[in-house]
Design a protein around this motif. Structure first.
Motif, PDB file in Angstrom:
ATOM      1  N   TYR A 126       0.821  -1.157  -0.027  1.00 18.54           N
ATOM      2  CA  TYR A 126       0.193  -0.132  -0.025  1.00 18.54           C
ATOM      3  C   TYR A 126       1.291   1.609   0.205  1.00 18.54           C
ATOM      4  CZ  TYR A 126       0.866  -0.363   4.662  1.00 18.54           C
ATOM      5  OH  TYR A 126       2.195  -0.380   5.666  1.00 18.54           O
ATOM      6  N   PHE A 127       0.132   2.142  -0.262  1.00 16.91           N
ATOM      7  CA  PHE A 127       0.820   3.708   0.070  1.00 16.91           C
ATOM      8  C   PHE A 127       0.372   4.297   0.786  1.00 16.91           C
ATOM      9  CE2 PHE A 127       1.316   3.210  -4.807  1.00 16.91           C
ATOM     10  CZ  PHE A 127       2.857   3.385  -5.337  1.00 16.91           C
ATOM     11  N   MET A 128       0.317   5.533   1.483  1.00 15.05           N
ATOM     12  CA  MET A 128       0.276   5.586   2.500  1.00 15.05           C
ATOM     13  C   MET A 128       0.103   7.609   2.421  1.00 15.05           C
ATOM     14  SD  MET A 128       1.117   4.527   6.537  1.00 15.05           S
ATOM     15  CE  MET A 128       0.656   5.635   8.020  1.00 15.05           C
ATOM     16  N   THR A 129      -0.828   8.287   3.304  1.00 12.86           N
ATOM     17  CA  THR A 129      -0.735   9.703   3.032  1.00 12.86           C
ATOM     18  C   THR A 129      -1.377   9.554   4.884  1.00 12.86           C
ATOM     19  OG1 THR A 129      -1.049  11.549   2.201  1.00 12.86           O
ATOM     20  CG2 THR A 129      -3.096  10.232   2.269  1.00 12.86           C
ATOM     21  N   ILE A 130      -0.941  11.105   5.161  1.00 14.53           N
ATOM     22  CA  ILE A 130      -1.283  11.530   6.726  1.00 14.53           C
ATOM     23  C   ILE A 130      -1.607  12.866   6.079  1.00 14.53           C
ATOM     24  CG2 ILE A 130      -0.900  12.335   9.191  1.00 14.53           C
ATOM     25  CD1 ILE A 130       1.263   9.657   8.724  1.00 14.53           C
ATOM     26  N   GLY A 131      -2.723  13.523   6.547  1.00 14.09           N
ATOM     27  CA  GLY A 131      -3.047  15.438   6.940  1.00 14.09           C
ATOM     28  C   GLY A 131      -4.052  15.073   6.689  1.00 14.09           C
ATOM     29  N   THR A 132      -4.643  16.183   6.956  1.00 10.68           N
ATOM     30  CA  THR A 132      -5.892  16.670   6.763  1.00 10.68           C
ATOM     31  C   THR A 132      -6.971  16.472   5.675  1.00 10.68           C
ATOM     32  OG1 THR A 132      -5.545  19.281   7.045  1.00 10.68           O
ATOM     33  CG2 THR A 132      -6.542  18.216   9.167  1.00 10.68           C
ATOM     34  N   ILE A 133      -7.764  16.192   5.822  1.00  5.44           N
ATOM     35  CA  ILE A 133      -8.931  16.198   3.834  1.00  5.44           C
ATOM     36  C   ILE A 133      -9.439  17.300   4.017  1.00  5.44           C
ATOM     37  CG2 ILE A 133     -10.225  14.629   2.998  1.00  5.44           C
ATOM     38  CD1 ILE A 133      -9.527  12.130   4.484  1.00  5.44           C
ATOM     39  N   GLU A 134      -8.603  17.739   2.921  1.00  6.07           N
ATOM     40  CA  GLU A 134      -9.221  19.408   2.838  1.00  6.07           C
ATOM     41  C   GLU A 134      -8.418  20.177   1.516  1.00  6.07           C
ATOM     42  OE1 GLU A 134      -7.185  23.014   4.691  1.00  6.07           O
ATOM     43  OE2 GLU A 134      -6.481  20.869   5.261  1.00  6.07           O
ATOM     44  N   PRO A 135      -9.193  20.775   0.628  1.00  9.43           N
ATOM     45  CA  PRO A 135      -8.507  20.989  -0.487  1.00  9.43           C
ATOM     46  C   PRO A 135      -6.927  21.284  -0.490  1.00  9.43           C
ATOM     47  CG  PRO A 135     -10.684  21.914   0.121  1.00  9.43           C
ATOM     48  CD  PRO A 135     -10.138  21.399   1.155  1.00  9.43           C
ATOM     49  N   ARG A 136      -6.466  22.050  -0.140  1.00 16.35           N
ATOM     50  CA  ARG A 136      -4.826  22.385   0.040  1.00 16.35           C
ATOM     51  C   ARG A 136      -4.072  21.250   0.084  1.00 16.35           C
ATOM     52  NH1 ARG A 136      -1.434  23.033   4.474  1.00 16.35           N
ATOM     53  NH2 ARG A 136      -2.513  23.201   6.344  1.00 16.35           N
ATOM     54  N   ARG A 137      -4.767  20.043   0.303  1.00 15.45           N
ATOM     55  CA  ARG A 137      -3.374  18.743   0.409  1.00 15.45           C
ATOM     56  C   ARG A 137      -4.138  17.574  -0.330  1.00 15.45           C
ATOM     57  NH1 ARG A 137      -2.651  18.131   6.321  1.00 15.45           N
ATOM     58  NH2 ARG A 137      -1.372  19.421   6.865  1.00 15.45           N
ATOM     59  N   ASN A 138      -4.974  18.622  -1.204  1.00 13.20           N
ATOM     60  CA  ASN A 138      -5.192  17.937  -3.001  1.00 13.20           C
ATOM     61  C   ASN A 138      -5.000  16.083  -2.409  1.00 13.20           C
ATOM     62  OD1 ASN A 138      -4.764  18.428  -5.477  1.00 13.20           O
ATOM     63  ND2 ASN A 138      -2.205  17.678  -5.624  1.00 13.20           N
ATOM     64  N   THR A 139      -6.244  16.179  -1.803  1.00 15.22           N
ATOM     65  CA  THR A 139      -6.723  14.495  -1.365  1.00 15.22           C
ATOM     66  C   THR A 139      -7.067  13.747  -2.912  1.00 15.22           C
ATOM     67  OG1 THR A 139      -7.140  15.392   0.953  1.00 15.22           O
ATOM     68  CG2 THR A 139      -7.720  12.874   0.031  1.00 15.22           C
ATOM     69  N   ALA A 140      -8.022  14.419  -3.484  1.00 14.14           N
ATOM     70  CA  ALA A 140      -8.786  14.080  -4.351  1.00 14.14           C
ATOM     71  C   ALA A 140      -7.757  13.614  -5.604  1.00 14.14           C
ATOM     72  CB  ALA A 140      -9.843  15.147  -4.930  1.00 14.14           C
ATOM     73  N   ARG A 141      -6.792  14.674  -5.352  1.00 10.80           N
ATOM     74  CA  ARG A 141      -5.663  14.175  -6.650  1.00 10.80           C
ATOM     75  C   ARG A 141      -5.304  12.719  -6.055  1.00 10.80           C
ATOM     76  NH1 ARG A 141      -5.385  20.173  -7.638  1.00 10.80           N
ATOM     77  NH2 ARG A 141      -5.934  20.534  -9.790  1.00 10.80           N
ATOM     78  N   LEU A 142      -5.127  12.633  -4.980  1.00 12.26           N
ATOM     79  CA  LEU A 142      -3.712  11.655  -5.198  1.00 12.26           C
ATOM     80  C   LEU A 142      -5.231  10.459  -5.402  1.00 12.26           C
ATOM     81  CD1 LEU A 142      -1.904  10.231  -3.943  1.00 12.26           C
ATOM     82  CD2 LEU A 142      -3.333  10.833  -1.221  1.00 12.26           C
TER      83      LEU A 142
END
Length: 196
Positions: free
Chosen positions: A58-74
């Motif tokens: 798996y790949f992993m990310t940490i951080g608030t889910i908000e626009p600047r964190r770019n979760t949608a593109r990830l």
């Protein structure tokens, strides 16, 4: 003096104010080595993975889910990787939702070939074990004043993909794969390099 945590933030202060450059001093942040550098056995990593349903690499990310964190593109990059390579890998997203982010909600709700695990929070022991066991830590924020999770991933021993914007290249140096955070294809390609 005005203390900033990155040169990128210092440049923003200069762009927004009439402060003299001599008044700005950069003092970078530091990682809690006791927390992120703790000894973690393969058994602890395997136990954390099993507990959180991670039965594949798996790949992993940490951080608030908000626009600047770019979760949608990830997540879109992960989906693109799965379309090209098959659903052999998972994505673990760790973070609380902040405010309205309909793009991420829409992307996370889509049917997909792979599996995206979303966790609001993790105990410290699990967090470090899962970072250590990840194929890669992907942190592709659009804007960061510093980007401490990148250093935390380094200390935990995870390979890092991060954005080539704002403070992140300054923090990561040449120790991470740098990508354009607006380019889903580039993020997917970097994920493929770590998965190879």
């Amino acid at each position: 003096q005005i203390i900033v945590d990155s040169d990128a933030t210092g440049a923003e202060v200069l762009a927004l104010t009439r402060v003299s450059p001599e008044r700005i001093t950069t003092v970078p942040l530091a990682v809690d080595h006791e927390r992120f550098g703790r000894e973690t056995s393969p058994e602890q990593v395997a136990a954390a993975q099993e507990h959180h349903g991670l039965q594949r690499p798996y790949f992993m990310t940490i951080g608030t889910i908000e626009p600047r964190r770019n979760t949608a593109r990830l997540v879109e990059a992960y989906d693109l990787w799965c379309e090209r390579n098959g659903p052999e890998l998972d994505l673990l997203v760790v973070g609380r939702r902040i405010g309205s982010y309909p793009e991420a909600e829409e992307v996370l709700a889509r049917p997909r070939r792979g599996t995206v695990h979303v966790r609001t929070d993790l105990p410290d022991g699990d967090l470090v074990a899962l970072m250590r066991g990840a194929l890669g830590f992907v942190f592709v924020s659009l804007v960061e004043g510093f980007g401490l999770p990148v250093l935390e991933a380094f200390v935990a021993g995870a390979p890092v993909i991060t954005a080539a914007t704002t403070s992140l290249p300054e923090v990561a140096g040449d120790a991470a794969l740098l990508v354009d955070p607006a380019d889903v294809g580039a993020i997917a390609e970097a994920m493929g390099r770590l998965a190879a």
